[in-house]
Design a protein around this motif. Structure first.
Motif, PDB file in Angstrom:
ATOM      1  N   GLU A  33     -21.070  20.070 -24.820  1.00  0.00           N
ATOM      2  CA  GLU A  33     -22.005  18.891 -24.771  1.00  0.00           C
ATOM      3  C   GLU A  33     -21.580  18.044 -23.614  1.00  0.00           C
ATOM      4  O   GLU A  33     -22.570  17.338 -22.817  1.00  0.00           O
ATOM      5  CB  GLU A  33     -21.911  18.217 -25.917  1.00  0.00           C
ATOM      6  CG  GLU A  33     -22.398  18.854 -27.382  1.00  0.00           C
ATOM      7  CD  GLU A  33     -22.457  17.885 -28.567  1.00  0.00           C
ATOM      8  OE1 GLU A  33     -21.779  16.807 -28.487  1.00  0.00           O
ATOM      9  OE2 GLU A  33     -22.367  18.522 -29.671  1.00  0.00           O
ATOM     10  N   ARG A  34     -20.396  17.957 -23.626  1.00  0.00           N
ATOM     11  CA  ARG A  34     -19.637  17.279 -22.457  1.00  0.00           C
ATOM     12  C   ARG A  34     -20.406  17.687 -21.040  1.00  0.00           C
ATOM     13  O   ARG A  34     -20.769  17.118 -19.969  1.00  0.00           O
ATOM     14  CB  ARG A  34     -18.164  17.075 -22.340  1.00  0.00           C
ATOM     15  CG  ARG A  34     -17.683  16.217 -23.478  1.00  0.00           C
ATOM     16  CD  ARG A  34     -16.051  16.143 -23.296  1.00  0.00           C
ATOM     17  NE  ARG A  34     -15.600  15.357 -24.279  1.00  0.00           N
ATOM     18  CZ  ARG A  34     -14.257  15.170 -24.300  1.00  0.00           C
ATOM     19  NH1 ARG A  34     -13.370  15.550 -23.373  1.00  0.00           N
ATOM     20  NH2 ARG A  34     -13.692  14.472 -25.405  1.00  0.00           N
ATOM     21  N   LEU A  35     -20.240  18.857 -20.768  1.00  0.00           N
ATOM     22  CA  LEU A  35     -20.634  19.904 -19.456  1.00  0.00           C
ATOM     23  C   LEU A  35     -21.966  19.497 -19.317  1.00  0.00           C
ATOM     24  O   LEU A  35     -22.521  19.350 -18.155  1.00  0.00           O
ATOM     25  CB  LEU A  35     -20.205  21.250 -19.853  1.00  0.00           C
ATOM     26  CG  LEU A  35     -18.710  21.408 -19.570  1.00  0.00           C
ATOM     27  CD1 LEU A  35     -18.739  22.979 -19.976  1.00  0.00           C
ATOM     28  CD2 LEU A  35     -18.090  21.103 -18.440  1.00  0.00           C
ATOM     29  N   ASN A  36     -23.033  19.785 -20.350  1.00  0.00           N
ATOM     30  CA  ASN A  36     -24.414  19.551 -20.315  1.00  0.00           C
ATOM     31  C   ASN A  36     -24.583  17.742 -19.954  1.00  0.00           C
ATOM     32  O   ASN A  36     -25.669  17.528 -19.241  1.00  0.00           O
ATOM     33  CB  ASN A  36     -25.002  19.812 -21.524  1.00  0.00           C
ATOM     34  CG  ASN A  36     -25.212  21.270 -21.747  1.00  0.00           C
ATOM     35  OD1 ASN A  36     -25.497  22.038 -20.753  1.00  0.00           O
ATOM     36  ND2 ASN A  36     -25.111  21.908 -22.997  1.00  0.00           N
ATOM     37  N   ALA A  37     -23.720  16.910 -20.222  1.00  0.00           N
ATOM     38  CA  ALA A  37     -24.133  15.448 -19.534  1.00  0.00           C
ATOM     39  C   ALA A  37     -23.642  15.188 -18.362  1.00  0.00           C
ATOM     40  O   ALA A  37     -23.640  14.002 -17.912  1.00  0.00           O
ATOM     41  CB  ALA A  37     -23.356  14.971 -20.915  1.00  0.00           C
ATOM     42  N   VAL A  38     -22.925  16.018 -17.800  1.00  0.00           N
ATOM     43  CA  VAL A  38     -22.291  16.041 -16.191  1.00  0.00           C
ATOM     44  C   VAL A  38     -23.699  15.657 -15.479  1.00  0.00           C
ATOM     45  O   VAL A  38     -23.578  15.140 -14.408  1.00  0.00           O
ATOM     46  CB  VAL A  38     -21.688  17.173 -15.994  1.00  0.00           C
ATOM     47  CG1 VAL A  38     -21.424  17.282 -14.565  1.00  0.00           C
ATOM     48  CG2 VAL A  38     -20.144  17.162 -16.660  1.00  0.00           C
ATOM     49  N   GLY A  39     -24.667  16.423 -15.639  1.00  0.00           N
ATOM     50  CA  GLY A  39     -25.950  16.057 -14.792  1.00  0.00           C
ATOM     51  C   GLY A  39     -26.261  16.886 -13.761  1.00  0.00           C
ATOM     52  O   GLY A  39     -26.713  16.577 -12.459  1.00  0.00           O
ATOM     53  N   ILE A  40     -25.590  18.535 -14.006  1.00  0.00           N
ATOM     54  CA  ILE A  40     -26.053  19.581 -12.932  1.00  0.00           C
ATOM     55  C   ILE A  40     -27.788  19.669 -13.095  1.00  0.00           C
ATOM     56  O   ILE A  40     -28.119  19.907 -14.142  1.00  0.00           O
ATOM     57  CB  ILE A  40     -25.308  20.800 -13.081  1.00  0.00           C
ATOM     58  CG1 ILE A  40     -23.740  20.453 -12.970  1.00  0.00           C
ATOM     59  CG2 ILE A  40     -25.621  21.520 -11.816  1.00  0.00           C
ATOM     60  CD1 ILE A  40     -22.946  21.712 -13.321  1.00  0.00           C
ATOM     61  N   PRO A  41     -28.290  19.477 -12.008  1.00  0.00           N
ATOM     62  CA  PRO A  41     -29.937  19.480 -12.348  1.00  0.00           C
ATOM     63  C   PRO A  41     -30.137  21.146 -12.565  1.00  0.00           C
ATOM     64  O   PRO A  41     -29.734  22.016 -12.383  1.00  0.00           O
ATOM     65  CB  PRO A  41     -30.509  19.377 -10.600  1.00  0.00           C
ATOM     66  CG  PRO A  41     -29.267  18.520  -9.985  1.00  0.00           C
ATOM     67  CD  PRO A  41     -28.018  19.227 -10.670  1.00  0.00           C
TER      68      PRO A  41
END
Length: 449
Positions: free
Chosen positions: A33-41
């Motif tokens: 979940e943290r990785l998905n919140a990083v914001g990689i388009p």
């Protein structure tokens, strides 16, 4: 001191590293979940438990607009987040779905031409990484890793690094792997990251440039200087440029697994199936430092036996001569010749000779089999009229030499294992070169090692 050992008997890829590192966190799925919140388009991380040969681990996938590079599965273009169900349907219908799959791919690529024609430059990648919600240190690490990949591609294609173009899906996929590994490693905060010799696989791989031998040129460029091998038992491409670049950047030691009191183990699985579990294994142990003494955090009655085993006895020859009629430059030249010989050690001592003349005693340590060669060098390069020698016993620690790669810079070292733990000495010239290349002081670089 917290140590990580990565076992790369089945090569290495970015997704495998991501999965095995996530397995070392307290809550792997919370970390996704943290990785998905990083914001990689356009990027979505997914983690799932996976078992091979009774080994329990994780498999991590990165979807770009719902598309996973390297797979034939194309998502339903009406719902990019529904690609897992689409894959399930394909498996359920089997060959009856072949024609519809082919048409579906054609429709998807027609509606999403960027997946086959759009590319990114290194500058594009840098802008993406700089715009992410990450600690600055993680961004710097990610940019440095991606620069290693770009430099390797530029070298094999003989083009300026800023002219290298990355296929869009591949670029996002690699960015996702690099960012994930950098971010999780930043959180886990290992003091040392040790890497086994890397299995490259063998065979051929098909790409835009034709059929190439494994490993592909860019991967081989990144493997240069690292211990690697192939056992010809596993056919296929086991290493990716992203995986190797991450090891090259973060690895502090490369070689066989040292003695460890393992606290935890994790398995990160790849996508392909081979004749053995396709995973990167991670081993972690913790050593508590007390001044200059190192003790493992777990009490183990066998530990002293392990430490005692690192000592061994040896017999050497000590050869000496006294010189009082050579200049300092001439003695220095003789010492240089001896240092490049099989001698174990060479040193000089100031002595007072007859009639109170200042002189120099040259001492050389060697093994018996090299005694004749050392004696010949001393008689050739000094004015001595004779040599003294005696056999001596010594007790020595287990020692080894090698090199580490710190933020892309190779630094040689000598390491010794003793009852008080491990001591390591880095080559000063390499430290100076690395500190200048990284734009930091020598003291700051030493603190990071």
């Amino acid at each position: 001191m917290k140590r990580l050992f990565l076992d790369c008997q089945m090569g290495v890829a970015g997704d495998m590293l991501t999965a095995t590192l996530l397995g070392l966190t307290d809550d792997p799925f919370r970390w996704v979940e943290r990785l998905n919140a990083v914001g990689i388009p356009k990027v979505t991380y997914r983690l799932e438990p996976k078992e091979e040969c009774s080994l329990q681990g994780y498999h991590c996938t990165v979807a770009v607009d719902g598309y996973i590079e390297g797979e034939d599965v194309i998502p339903d273009y009406h719902d990019h987040h529904n690609y897992n169900q689409h894959n399930h349907d394909q498996q359920a219908y089997g060959h009856e779905r072949h024609d519809s799959q082919k048409q579906h791919k054609q429709d998807y690529h027609h509606l999403h031409p960027h997946h086959s024609h759009s590319h990114h430059t290194l500058l594009d990648v840098q802008q993406i990484i700089n715009g992410l919600s990450l600690p600055d240190e993680v961004k710097r690490d990610a940019l440095a890793v991606y620069r290693l990949i770009a430099d390797a591609e530029a070298a094999v294609h003989q083009r300026d690094v800023n002219m290298i173009h990355f296929h869009e899906v591949g670029a996002y996929d690699a960015i996702a792997d690099v960012v994930a590994v950098c971010y999780v490693l930043h959180h886990l905060a290992f003091n040392r990251i040790m890497v086994s010799p890397i299995h490259m696989g063998y065979g051929t791989v098909h790409c835009a440039h034709g059929t190439l031998n494994v490993p592909a040129p860019a991967t081989m460029k990144l493997l240069q200087g690292l211990p690697c091998y192939t056992d010809y038992q596993v056919e296929g491409e086991l290493c990716t440029p992203t995986g190797v670049a991450l090891l090259r950047y973060f690895g502090t030691d490369f070689g066989p697994m040292p003695v460890m009191h393992v606290d935890s183990v994790s398995y990160g699985f790849g996508t392909k199936t081979y004749n053995r579990p396709n995973c990167v294994r991670a081993f972690v142990d913790t050593i508590i430092l007390k001044g200059d003494r190192a003790e493992h955090s777990l009490e183990n009655p066998e530990q002293e036996n392990v430490r005692d085993a690192v000592y061994k006895s040896d017999e050497i020859i000590e050869i000496q001569c006294n010189i009082d009629d050579m200049t300092a430059e001439e003695i220095g030249y003789a010492v240089e010749k001896l240092i490049t010989s099989p001698a174990l050690d060479v040193f000089t001592t100031s002595v007072m000779m007859k009639k109170q003349r200042p002189g120099t005693m040259i001492t050389v340590l060697c093994h018996e089999e090299h005694r004749a060669e050392i004696e010949q060098l001393l008689l050739k390069h000094t004015t001595t009229l004779g040599l003294r020698f005696q056999k001596k016993e010594r007790h020595i620690l287990h020692r080894e030499s090698g090199s580490i790669t710190h933020k892309g810079q190779a630094i040689r070292y000598k390491k010794a294992y003793g009852a008080d733990g491990t001591s390591i000495k880095y080559e000063h010239d390499d430290l100076v070169t690395a500190s200048e290349a990284l734009g930091m002081s020598l003291l700051e670089l030493k603190r990071q090692l």
